[in-house]
Design an enzyme around this catalytic site. Sequence first.
Site, PDB file in Angstrom:
ATOM      1  N   HIS A  97       0.841  -1.201   0.000  1.00 48.58           N
ATOM      2  CA  HIS A  97       0.000   0.000   0.000  1.00 48.58           C
ATOM      3  C   HIS A  97       0.874   1.248   0.000  1.00 48.58           C
ATOM      4  O   HIS A  97       1.960   1.254   0.581  1.00 48.58           O
ATOM      5  CB  HIS A  97      -0.912   0.027   1.235  1.00 48.58           C
ATOM      6  N   GLU A 115      -1.797  -0.378   8.075  1.00 50.82           N
ATOM      7  CA  GLU A 115      -2.740  -1.331   8.647  1.00 50.82           C
ATOM      8  C   GLU A 115      -2.028  -2.197   9.666  1.00 50.82           C
ATOM      9  O   GLU A 115      -0.797  -2.241   9.696  1.00 50.82           O
ATOM     10  CB  GLU A 115      -3.360  -2.206   7.540  1.00 50.82           C
ATOM     11  N   HIS A 172       3.297  -7.505   1.569  1.00 49.78           N
ATOM     12  CA  HIS A 172       2.638  -8.412   2.514  1.00 49.78           C
ATOM     13  C   HIS A 172       1.565  -9.247   1.842  1.00 49.78           C
ATOM     14  O   HIS A 172       1.079  -8.892   0.765  1.00 49.78           O
ATOM     15  CB  HIS A 172       2.019  -7.618   3.670  1.00 49.78           C
ATOM     16  N   ARG A 192      -1.187  -4.698  -6.342  1.00 53.79           N
ATOM     17  CA  ARG A 192      -0.878  -6.130  -6.369  1.00 53.79           C
ATOM     18  C   ARG A 192       0.393  -6.383  -7.163  1.00 53.79           C
ATOM     19  O   ARG A 192       0.501  -5.948  -8.313  1.00 53.79           O
ATOM     20  CB  ARG A 192      -2.009  -6.893  -7.062  1.00 53.79           C
TER      21      ARG A 192
HETATM   22 ZN    ZN Z   1      -2.944  -4.958   2.837  1.00 53.67          ZN
END
Ligand code: ZN
Length: 309
Positions: A97, A115, A172, A192
């Site tokens: 991200h 996150e 991740h 991605r």
């Molecule tokens: Zn994520």
Amino acid sequence: MSDLIFLKPIFHEKIWGGRRLQTVFGYDIPDGPIGECWAISAHPHGDCVVSEGEYAGKHLSELWSDHRELFGGLAGDRFPLLIKIIDADGDLSIQVHPDDAYAAEHENGSLGKRECWYVLDCDEGATIIVGQHAKDAEEFRSMVEAGRWSDLLNELPIHKGDFFQIDPGTIHAIKGGTLILESQQSSDVTYRVYDYDRVQADGTKRPLHVEQSVECTNYAAKAPVSGKVTAPEVDGVTELESCSNYTVDRVRVSGERTLPAPEYFLDVSVIDGEGTACGHPVRKGSHFVVPAGLETALAGDMCLITSRV
Ligand code: ZN
């Protein structure tokens, strides 16, 4: 007289999703592979509706825009956090991200996405990917192009109760057999790198974003070696993370306890057990927002994850 704000969760079908949001949490979910429960969210891709009380029927985003006093007058153009439960039956894509600056410039003013994950449960032998081993963009790109995933990716065994902070720029992936409570910035921007060449029900593959991933990955960040929580538990409270975007705690309730009134707001998720919160019955899978200035009187045997700014 202010009260707790209970929200109706929103469910998202995902190629890697499962059925445990129903079988483990008892939610009434749609058919199909359901991967995400957006439990506390004012994001436009899933803006939760208040389920009871004075504000019943209103979206969380409306409370944010019209009743800022509930959030202690906190500044900002959007409710800043998003709380999800993720049921990964299959593997999530290898992803990264952006931070706030990159997202603001390239994603239409979106927030970046920091996150963190609390492992609610996982299969024996389950693993997770957090971090990567390339030293710079050039090496990263060549390993991606060659498909050298096991050399590139930092894969770790996980256990119930582990915790991971995922800063922007961290490669991740949550892997199959894992149930996670995710506390994050209110953002839905994912780049991605690899999706295992999977094909969706409609025959198409989900898009990849290799160039953005190369740009956003933080090559200087050190990959973690474990998700074991080492912070001390003090009177039933463990601070899992405190950063510029959020503070996340695990709180154990055995009998009665009162959570101090938040200055702005407090997100609460019951992850185990049952009891009451300000007189409302709550159980595993309940989520609510505590408005500014309200003490939360709890009773029962429960484990909670809380988050605040
Ligand atoms: Zn994520």
